[in-house]
Design an enzyme around this catalytic site. Structure first.
Site, short mmCIF file in Angstrom:
data_model
loop_
_atom_site.label_atom_id
_atom_site.label_comp_id
_atom_site.label_asym_id
_atom_site.label_seq_id
_atom_site.Cartn_x
_atom_site.Cartn_y
_atom_site.Cartn_z
N CYS A 106 -5.45 8.53 8.54
CA CYS A 106 -5.67 8.09 9.92
C CYS A 106 -5.28 9.21 10.88
O CYS A 106 -4.35 9.97 10.62
CB CYS A 106 -4.83 6.85 10.21
N ARG A 147 -0.51 15.91 12.45
CA ARG A 147 0.32 15.35 11.36
C ARG A 147 0.82 16.50 10.50
O ARG A 147 0.26 16.80 9.45
CB ARG A 147 -0.49 14.33 10.56
N PRO A 148 1.90 17.16 10.94
CA PRO A 148 2.37 18.35 10.21
C PRO A 148 2.98 17.99 8.86
O PRO A 148 3.37 16.84 8.63
CB PRO A 148 3.44 18.92 11.14
N ARG A 150 -9.05 0.11 3.62
CA ARG A 150 -8.14 1.07 2.99
C ARG A 150 -6.82 0.40 2.67
O ARG A 150 -6.10 0.85 1.77
CB ARG A 150 -7.86 2.23 3.95
N ASP A 187 3.54 0.91 12.14
CA ASP A 187 2.31 0.35 11.55
C ASP A 187 2.06 -1.10 11.97
O ASP A 187 1.06 -1.69 11.58
CB ASP A 187 2.38 0.44 10.01
N LYS A 196 0.83 -1.21 0.00
CA LYS A 196 0.00 0.00 0.00
C LYS A 196 0.87 1.26 0.00
O LYS A 196 0.65 2.17 -0.82
CB LYS A 196 -0.91 0.00 1.24
N ASN A 197 1.81 1.35 0.90
CA ASN A 197 2.53 2.62 1.04
C ASN A 197 3.53 2.87 -0.09
O ASN A 197 4.02 3.99 -0.23
CB ASN A 197 3.17 2.73 2.43
N1 EPU Z 1 6.47 14.84 10.73
C1 EPU Z 1 6.76 16.16 10.96
N2 EPU Z 1 6.76 17.04 9.91
C2 EPU Z 1 6.49 16.63 8.63
C3 EPU Z 1 6.20 15.28 8.39
C4 EPU Z 1 6.20 14.40 9.47
O1 EPU Z 1 7.01 16.56 12.10
O2 EPU Z 1 6.52 17.47 7.73
C5 EPU Z 1 6.48 13.88 11.85
C6 EPU Z 1 5.10 13.24 12.07
O3 EPU Z 1 4.28 14.03 12.90
C7 EPU Z 1 5.49 11.91 12.72
C8 EPU Z 1 6.84 11.57 12.06
O4 EPU Z 1 7.33 12.79 11.51
O5 EPU Z 1 5.68 12.08 14.09
C9 EPU Z 1 6.78 10.55 10.96
O6 EPU Z 1 5.80 10.91 9.98
P1 EPU Z 1 5.92 10.50 8.45
O7 EPU Z 1 5.95 11.72 7.63
O8 EPU Z 1 7.05 9.51 8.30
O9 EPU Z 1 4.55 9.73 8.22
P2 EPU Z 1 3.62 9.78 6.92
O10 EPU Z 1 4.47 9.90 5.72
O11 EPU Z 1 2.51 10.74 7.14
C10 EPU Z 1 3.76 7.22 6.45
C11 EPU Z 1 2.78 6.11 6.28
C12 EPU Z 1 2.16 5.75 7.63
C13 EPU Z 1 3.27 5.39 8.62
C14 EPU Z 1 4.33 6.50 8.68
C15 EPU Z 1 5.54 6.12 9.51
C16 EPU Z 1 1.99 6.43 4.04
C17 EPU Z 1 0.88 6.84 3.15
N3 EPU Z 1 1.75 6.52 5.35
O12 EPU Z 1 3.01 8.32 6.96
O13 EPU Z 1 1.39 4.60 7.38
O14 EPU Z 1 2.73 5.22 9.91
O15 EPU Z 1 4.79 6.81 7.34
O16 EPU Z 1 6.14 4.97 9.01
O17 EPU Z 1 3.04 5.99 3.58
C18 EPU Z 1 -0.39 3.11 7.67
O18 EPU Z 1 -0.03 2.53 6.63
O19 EPU Z 1 -1.24 2.63 8.46
C19 EPU Z 1 0.20 4.41 8.00
C20 EPU Z 1 -0.37 5.24 8.84
#
Ligand code: EPU
Length: 427
Positions: free
Chosen positions: A117, A122-123, A397, A305, A22-23
């Site tokens: 989610c 989620r910044p 999803r 995850d 998925k990701n």
């Molecule tokens: N963060 C910041 N600033 C940013 C982006 C992120 O502070 O600009 C922080 C977040 O608040 C968090 C950490 O960095 O504390 C990690 O966030 P990340 O950006 O890595 O997460 P994401 O890209 O929003 C993806 C996956 C998530 C998974 C996370 C961590 C996708 C679509 N989503 O989210 O997957 O939990 O990486 O591995 O790839 C899931 O599949 O169930 C899922 C939620």
């Protein structure tokens, strides 16, 4: 509205085949916008996040054609409306990958703030930092994120936090920028490598994906490609934990065992037997579930995850386990649902203390989010009696054919349609 009804306890046994990741696919579908040719993508999981992304491409005027259940042909050469509206973006986080992809393609992008989610704040500051370093100006206006640049110029970007989303988004924007972009403190997840491999198969020049320094030499044009998505690390991990949690014996096929090492390690500590083969992995357990402490971390650490699924298993461990969430601020909301099944868990901020109990009991519960929903499935299979899980749209999803796959392993699970609350009751 539908729910899952599961009768337990049930040991899982047999074989299950893992779908595409998925990701990875949620980044690769938007990335097709960077190509001036046709992309054929195989091993696409049939999940609602993918359907939502196809809908966004379709709204933009791209041609999306299903060749078979898991193969799609995407022709994004002609885009008429390069905007992602709130209506289309609200259901999933990955809609924000259209920002990087459209910026890379058109030097301008307009995408509604993403959904997905809810694990607290989620910044996206690191995404914006990366786009601006490449020369884009960004604004947030009426819920839309707008980015535009006259030229995108390669830059040296140090991410303040390790972020999967920012690494992917900035990679998408940089791939056609002029000159060299260096991403430092980049995320190293398998889906980052898969996206880089996909872009390189279209003619991009990306090196170092899978390490924390990624170097991208911008190219003028990307051509069409044929590409097969990697197997889903988290779907595989979920079936591994389900096998161990139920004292079962399951061969999990179409996996990359290297991606599963942190999960394998903790499962062995929890008392499971794990055998690795070239592209499959067998998980079984006969003795008790041992207590385990774990902390989630960016890859190659234990994946966040997989945290809810592992916690569900530890509710019936012998002894006290401590699970620390190291990625998200608020990823223990589902614990209240496990408590409804008799689990003894105390949460203090990012730490959960789990006192193992003899037996969970079935109860009506809900899926609070995608992986929390997977945790409920595992708990339901361990529990004595019937568990009904509501809000299963979250589970769908990210898990392809989840009912059929669990049934194939011996689970007693069915989907039940809930009456529409808006409909008057028959007299
Ligand atoms: N963060 C910041 N600033 C940013 C982006 C992120 O502070 O600009 C922080 C977040 O608040 C968090 C950490 O960095 O504390 C990690 O966030 P990340 O950006 O890595 O997460 P994401 O890209 O929003 C993806 C996956 C998530 C998974 C996370 C961590 C996708 C679509 N989503 O989210 O997957 O939990 O990486 O591995 O790839 C899931 O599949 O169930 C899922 C939620």
């Amino acid at each position: 509205m539908e729910k899952f009804v599961i009768s337990g306890p049930q040991r899982l046994h047999g074989e299950v085949t893992i779908s595409g990741a998925k990701n990875a696919v949620v980044a690769i579908i938007p990335a097709t916008l960077l190509s001036s040719g046709v992309c054929v993508i195989e091993n696409i999981p049939n999940i609602s996040d993918v359907t939502a992304l196809f809908k966004i491409l379709d709204h933009m005027g791209a041609k999306v054609r299903l060749i078979n259940k898991n193969t799609v042909e995407i022709d994004s050469s002609e885009i008429t409306d390069p905007v992602v509206s709130y209506e289309n973006a609200k259901s999933l986080r990955a809609s924000y990958y259209f920002l990087g992809a459209l910026l890379g393609r058109n030097k301008r992008a307009s995408v509604s703030m993403p959904g997905g989610c809810n694990f607290g704040v989620r910044p996206i500051d690191q995404h914006i930092k990366g786009f601006e370093a490449l020369g884009a100006q960004t604004t947030i206006d009426s819920g839309m994120i707008n980015a535009r640049a006259d030229h995108l110029i390669g830059a040296h970007i140090y991410f303040d936090v390790v972020s999967v989303g920012a690494t992917i988004n900035v990679m998408l924007a940089a791939v056609k920028a002029k000159g060299l972009t260096v991403l430092e403190n980049a995320a190293k997840e398998p889906h980052i490598v898969d996206l880089a491999n996909f872009l390189n198969s279209m003619g991009a020049d990306i090196r170092g994906a899978g390490t924390d320094v990624i170097k991208i030499h911008g190219v003028d044009m990307l051509h069409g490609t044929s590409y097969s998505i990697i197997p889903d690390q988290i779907e595989a991990g979920t079936y591994m934990v389900a096998a161990a949690a139920t004292g079962g014996d399951v061969l999990i096929k179409n996996v990359i065992p290297k991606h599963l090492e942190s999960i394998t390690d903790k499962l062995i500590k929890a008392g499971a037997t794990v055998e690795e083969f070239d592209d499959s992995i067998r998980v079984s357990r006969t003795g008790p579930i041992h207590r385990v402490n774990l902390k989630t971390l960016p890859h190659p650490g234990f994946p966040t995850d997989m945290q809810p699924q592992f916690t569900a298993m530890l509710t019936m461990a012998s002894g006290t386990s401590i699970v620390t969430e190291g990625v998200w601020d608020n990823r223990f909301r589902y614990v209240d649902e496990l408590r409804r099944m008799g689990a003894e868990i105390q949460v203090d901020g990012k730490v959960a203390v789990i006192e193992g109990i003899e037996q969970l009991t079935g109860a009506p519960v809900k899926a609070c989010d995608l992986r929390a929903g997977a945790a409920m499935l595992i708990a339901a299979l361990m529990a004595q009696g019937t568990t009904e899980i509501e809000d299963i749209h979250y589970i769908e999803r990210g898990y392809e054919n989840v009912v059929e796959k669990f049934r194939g392993l011996g689970a007693i699970i069915r989907r039940q349609v809930l009456p529409d609350p808006a409909m008057p009751k028959a007299l």
